[in-house]
Design a protein around this motif. Sequence first.
Motif, PDB file in Angstrom:
ATOM      1  N   SER A  17       0.824  -1.216   0.000  1.00 45.62           N
ATOM      2  CA  SER A  17       0.000   0.000   0.000  1.00 45.62           C
ATOM      3  C   SER A  17       0.856   1.263   0.000  1.00 45.62           C
ATOM      4  CB  SER A  17      -0.932  -0.004   1.210  1.00 45.62           C
ATOM      5  OG  SER A  17      -0.203  -0.090   2.426  1.00 45.62           O
ATOM      6  N   TRP A  18       2.123   1.139   0.446  1.00 44.94           N
ATOM      7  CA  TRP A  18       3.009   2.300   0.440  1.00 44.94           C
ATOM      8  C   TRP A  18       3.174   2.844  -0.965  1.00 44.94           C
ATOM      9  CZ3 TRP A  18       7.661   2.665  -2.235  1.00 44.94           C
ATOM     10  CH2 TRP A  18       8.399   3.830  -1.982  1.00 44.94           C
ATOM     11  N   LEU A  19       3.243   1.960  -1.945  1.00 44.27           N
ATOM     12  CA  LEU A  19       3.455   2.383  -3.330  1.00 44.27           C
ATOM     13  C   LEU A  19       2.318   3.274  -3.807  1.00 44.27           C
ATOM     14  CD1 LEU A  19       5.187   2.202  -5.869  1.00 44.27           C
ATOM     15  CD2 LEU A  19       3.905   0.150  -6.504  1.00 44.27           C
ATOM     16  N   VAL A  20       1.096   2.978  -3.375  1.00 39.96           N
ATOM     17  CA  VAL A  20      -0.058   3.792  -3.777  1.00 39.96           C
ATOM     18  C   VAL A  20       0.125   5.231  -3.304  1.00 39.96           C
ATOM     19  CG1 VAL A  20      -2.545   4.103  -3.541  1.00 39.96           C
ATOM     20  CG2 VAL A  20      -1.588   1.793  -3.729  1.00 39.96           C
ATOM     21  N   ILE A  59       1.645  11.036  -3.927  1.00 39.23           N
ATOM     22  CA  ILE A  59       2.474  12.164  -3.496  1.00 39.23           C
ATOM     23  C   ILE A  59       3.319  12.675  -4.663  1.00 39.23           C
ATOM     24  CG2 ILE A  59       4.394  12.844  -2.002  1.00 39.23           C
ATOM     25  CD1 ILE A  59       3.317  10.904   0.091  1.00 39.23           C
ATOM     26  N   THR A  60       3.901  11.754  -5.428  1.00 37.46           N
ATOM     27  CA  THR A  60       4.716  12.145  -6.588  1.00 37.46           C
ATOM     28  C   THR A  60       3.882  12.928  -7.593  1.00 37.46           C
ATOM     29  OG1 THR A  60       6.144  10.206  -6.290  1.00 37.46           O
ATOM     30  CG2 THR A  60       6.156  11.275  -8.454  1.00 37.46           C
ATOM     31  N   TRP A  61       2.670  12.467  -7.836  1.00 38.93           N
ATOM     32  CA  TRP A  61       1.776  13.131  -8.794  1.00 38.93           C
ATOM     33  C   TRP A  61       1.358  14.519  -8.310  1.00 38.93           C
ATOM     34  CZ3 TRP A  61      -3.786  13.736  -8.256  1.00 38.93           C
ATOM     35  CH2 TRP A  61      -4.391  14.276  -9.396  1.00 38.93           C
ATOM     36  N   VAL A  62       1.047  14.634  -7.009  1.00 38.10           N
ATOM     37  CA  VAL A  62       0.573  15.909  -6.457  1.00 38.10           C
ATOM     38  C   VAL A  62       1.687  16.945  -6.392  1.00 38.10           C
ATOM     39  CG1 VAL A  62      -0.294  17.023  -4.359  1.00 38.10           C
ATOM     40  CG2 VAL A  62      -1.335  14.899  -5.175  1.00 38.10           C
ATOM     41  N   PHE A  63       2.900  16.533  -5.993  1.00 37.75           N
ATOM     42  CA  PHE A  63       3.970  17.506  -5.768  1.00 37.75           C
ATOM     43  C   PHE A  63       4.763  17.831  -7.029  1.00 37.75           C
ATOM     44  CE2 PHE A  63       3.125  16.890  -1.343  1.00 37.75           C
ATOM     45  CZ  PHE A  63       3.550  18.078  -0.759  1.00 37.75           C
ATOM     46  N   GLY A  64       4.531  17.092  -8.125  1.00 36.46           N
ATOM     47  CA  GLY A  64       5.207  17.440  -9.364  1.00 36.46           C
ATOM     48  C   GLY A  64       4.944  18.876  -9.788  1.00 36.46           C
ATOM     49  N   PRO A  65       3.678  19.299  -9.916  1.00 33.84           N
ATOM     50  CA  PRO A  65       3.392  20.690 -10.290  1.00 33.84           C
ATOM     51  C   PRO A  65       3.888  21.695  -9.255  1.00 33.84           C
ATOM     52  CG  PRO A  65       1.480  19.287 -10.662  1.00 33.84           C
ATOM     53  CD  PRO A  65       2.469  18.462  -9.909  1.00 33.84           C
ATOM     54  N   VAL A  66       3.855  21.330  -7.970  1.00 34.83           N
ATOM     55  CA  VAL A  66       4.339  22.248  -6.922  1.00 34.83           C
ATOM     56  C   VAL A  66       5.806  22.559  -7.139  1.00 34.83           C
ATOM     57  CG1 VAL A  66       4.751  22.499  -4.449  1.00 34.83           C
ATOM     58  CG2 VAL A  66       2.628  21.447  -5.255  1.00 34.83           C
ATOM     59  N   LEU A  67       6.609  21.514  -7.398  1.00 35.22           N
ATOM     60  CA  LEU A  67       8.036  21.728  -7.624  1.00 35.22           C
ATOM     61  C   LEU A  67       8.289  22.446  -8.947  1.00 35.22           C
ATOM     62  CD1 LEU A  67       9.465  18.331  -6.332  1.00 35.22           C
ATOM     63  CD2 LEU A  67       9.670  20.570  -5.256  1.00 35.22           C
ATOM     64  N   ALA A  68       7.454  22.166  -9.957  1.00 35.98           N
ATOM     65  CA  ALA A  68       7.606  22.854 -11.243  1.00 35.98           C
ATOM     66  C   ALA A  68       7.417  24.356 -11.080  1.00 35.98           C
ATOM     67  CB  ALA A  68       6.614  22.287 -12.249  1.00 35.98           C
ATOM     68  N   ASP A  69       6.480  24.756 -10.211  1.00 32.55           N
ATOM     69  CA  ASP A  69       6.260  26.187  -9.963  1.00 32.55           C
ATOM     70  C   ASP A  69       7.383  26.789  -9.132  1.00 32.55           C
ATOM     71  OD1 ASP A  69       3.901  26.092 -11.366  1.00 32.55           O
ATOM     72  OD2 ASP A  69       2.635  25.840  -9.572  1.00 32.55           O
ATOM     73  N   ALA A  70       7.938  26.000  -8.207  1.00 31.55           N
ATOM     74  CA  ALA A  70       8.957  26.517  -7.296  1.00 31.55           C
ATOM     75  C   ALA A  70      10.324  26.628  -7.957  1.00 31.55           C
ATOM     76  CB  ALA A  70       9.057  25.624  -6.056  1.00 31.55           C
ATOM     77  N   VAL A  71      10.586  25.802  -8.965  1.00 30.22           N
ATOM     78  CA  VAL A  71      11.908  25.782  -9.610  1.00 30.22           C
ATOM     79  C   VAL A  71      11.735  26.095 -11.100  1.00 30.22           C
ATOM     80  CG1 VAL A  71      14.002  24.444 -10.029  1.00 30.22           C
ATOM     81  CG2 VAL A  71      12.632  24.019  -7.964  1.00 30.22           C
ATOM     82  N   GLY A  86      10.017  18.908 -17.548  1.00 25.66           N
ATOM     83  CA  GLY A  86       9.644  17.511 -17.439  1.00 25.66           C
ATOM     84  C   GLY A  86      10.324  16.768 -16.305  1.00 25.66           C
ATOM     85  N   TRP A  87      11.347  17.366 -15.729  1.00 25.94           N
ATOM     86  CA  TRP A  87      12.025  16.726 -14.588  1.00 25.94           C
ATOM     87  C   TRP A  87      11.277  16.931 -13.283  1.00 25.94           C
ATOM     88  CZ3 TRP A  87      15.855  13.387 -15.280  1.00 25.94           C
ATOM     89  CH2 TRP A  87      16.560  13.421 -16.473  1.00 25.94           C
ATOM     90  N   ALA A  88      10.180  17.642 -13.323  1.00 27.39           N
ATOM     91  CA  ALA A  88       9.456  17.957 -12.088  1.00 27.39           C
ATOM     92  C   ALA A  88       9.001  16.691 -11.368  1.00 27.39           C
ATOM     93  CB  ALA A  88       8.254  18.848 -12.391  1.00 27.39           C
ATOM     94  N   TYR A  89       8.531  15.709 -12.144  1.00 29.08           N
ATOM     95  CA  TYR A  89       8.031  14.493 -11.509  1.00 29.08           C
ATOM     96  C   TYR A  89       9.159  13.608 -10.995  1.00 29.08           C
ATOM     97  CZ  TYR A  89       3.346  15.756 -12.898  1.00 29.08           C
ATOM     98  OH  TYR A  89       2.141  16.408 -13.023  1.00 29.08           O
ATOM     99  N   ALA A  90      10.313  13.662 -11.646  1.00 27.68           N
ATOM    100  CA  ALA A  90      11.482  12.952 -11.116  1.00 27.68           C
ATOM    101  C   ALA A  90      11.902  13.586  -9.790  1.00 27.68           C
ATOM    102  CB  ALA A  90      12.630  12.990 -12.124  1.00 27.68           C
ATOM    103  N   ALA A  91      11.869  14.921  -9.753  1.00 30.44           N
ATOM    104  CA  ALA A  91      12.197  15.617  -8.506  1.00 30.44           C
ATOM    105  C   ALA A  91      11.157  15.318  -7.430  1.00 30.44           C
ATOM    106  CB  ALA A  91      12.273  17.122  -8.763  1.00 30.44           C
ATOM    107  N   SER A  92       9.888  15.199  -7.865  1.00 32.55           N
ATOM    108  CA  SER A  92       8.825  14.876  -6.913  1.00 32.55           C
ATOM    109  C   SER A  92       9.009  13.476  -6.352  1.00 32.55           C
ATOM    110  CB  SER A  92       7.467  14.998  -7.597  1.00 32.55           C
ATOM    111  OG  SER A  92       6.420  14.779  -6.670  1.00 32.55           O
ATOM    112  N   ALA A  93       9.486  12.540  -7.184  1.00 29.99           N
ATOM    113  CA  ALA A  93       9.774  11.189  -6.704  1.00 29.99           C
ATOM    114  C   ALA A  93      10.886  11.221  -5.657  1.00 29.99           C
ATOM    115  CB  ALA A  93      10.157  10.283  -7.868  1.00 29.99           C
ATOM    116  N   ALA A  94      11.895  12.084  -5.880  1.00 27.97           N
ATOM    117  CA  ALA A  94      12.972  12.249  -4.896  1.00 27.97           C
ATOM    118  C   ALA A  94      12.415  12.820  -3.594  1.00 27.97           C
ATOM    119  CB  ALA A  94      14.055  13.163  -5.459  1.00 27.97           C
TER     120      ALA A  94
END
Length: 371
Positions: A22-25, A30-42, A47-55
Amino acid sequence: MRTSGGIVLARVGGVPVVVRPSWLVVALVITWVFGPVLADAVPGLGGWAYAASAAFTVLLYASVLVHELGHVVVARAFGLPVHRVELSLLGGGSHLGASAPVPGREAAVAAAGPALSLLLGAVGLAVGQAAADGTLLRALLVQVAVANLLVGLVNLLPGLPLDGGRVLTAAVWKATGRRPTGARAGAWGGRAVAVLALVVPVALDVAADGVAEPLPVLLGLALALPLWLAASAALEAAQLSERVPRLSAGALVQPAVAVLGATPVSEAMRRAAEAGARALVVVAADGRPVAVADEQRLSAVPDARRPWTTAADASHRLAAGSAIRSDLTGEDLLSALHNAPAPEYLVLTPDGQVSGVLAARDVRRALGGPA
């Protein structure tokens, strides 16, 4: 290595860290939600936003693991066994093999996790603010720091199953001298926190827009329901723990008469009524108990069949461990029954004399469960 329901990711100080599927879900959400947040902040992340969100997700769960290891370190310092640490749908959890024997240690074990989360949050925020503005390093550090501060503060809310609920449990336990009373307080605190979790998202939405949208309502329900269920389970456990010390084999035993196995049930019940007994102990020719029948088992034999049914046929044959002492109480009694599951038990006095019959259903009834 796989274990029941999860994968052992690592061992820290000999304690397995288990990751539930269930952790993977949650990690994906979280990765999906924070991708756009990081894209706006940086700027320029693209396209690297979701990789950064995974980190960010990995760093966040590493922080959750540190939170749980705080509980583990303090628990082991007090000599409490720790079975495992889990990362799952609801975050993390430390599974101890025993409860703290005194309220001060209970509070210390509970508070260690949030204390580490708040420390990580404060340090991360300070380091993140020192990093260059608009960089990925700054964005990651600040976001993880804020998440740790939220985890620490939320976990300090005074309601089970949160750590703050355990602190409240310890405080009330210390004040009253009764652990079950503390657990009840923590459980009711958990229900209050669940109501708060339901109301706050809706109230914030109404304050902002003047109307409650479906999404905040669903979010409130998603937060409140597991908290309410866990608090309710904690309340039931607290109520059960209050009843356990009052359990007594001697108090629950049904007086019995001894009869030979060939005795008709009708005759056996007549003798029991004359003796003021409610159960039978079937004995062999040498007087050795071989079977028992409580009141309910005897009553289940139809009236018309009682003259033709023998006591042996209507009884439960004794197996190893089916004889218990009349002076057993509380946890000792439950342990004896758990080690030798049976519908009825032969009860003996401390000097080995037959006292009567104990029905497992009577124990369940005394604990407030179904008969």
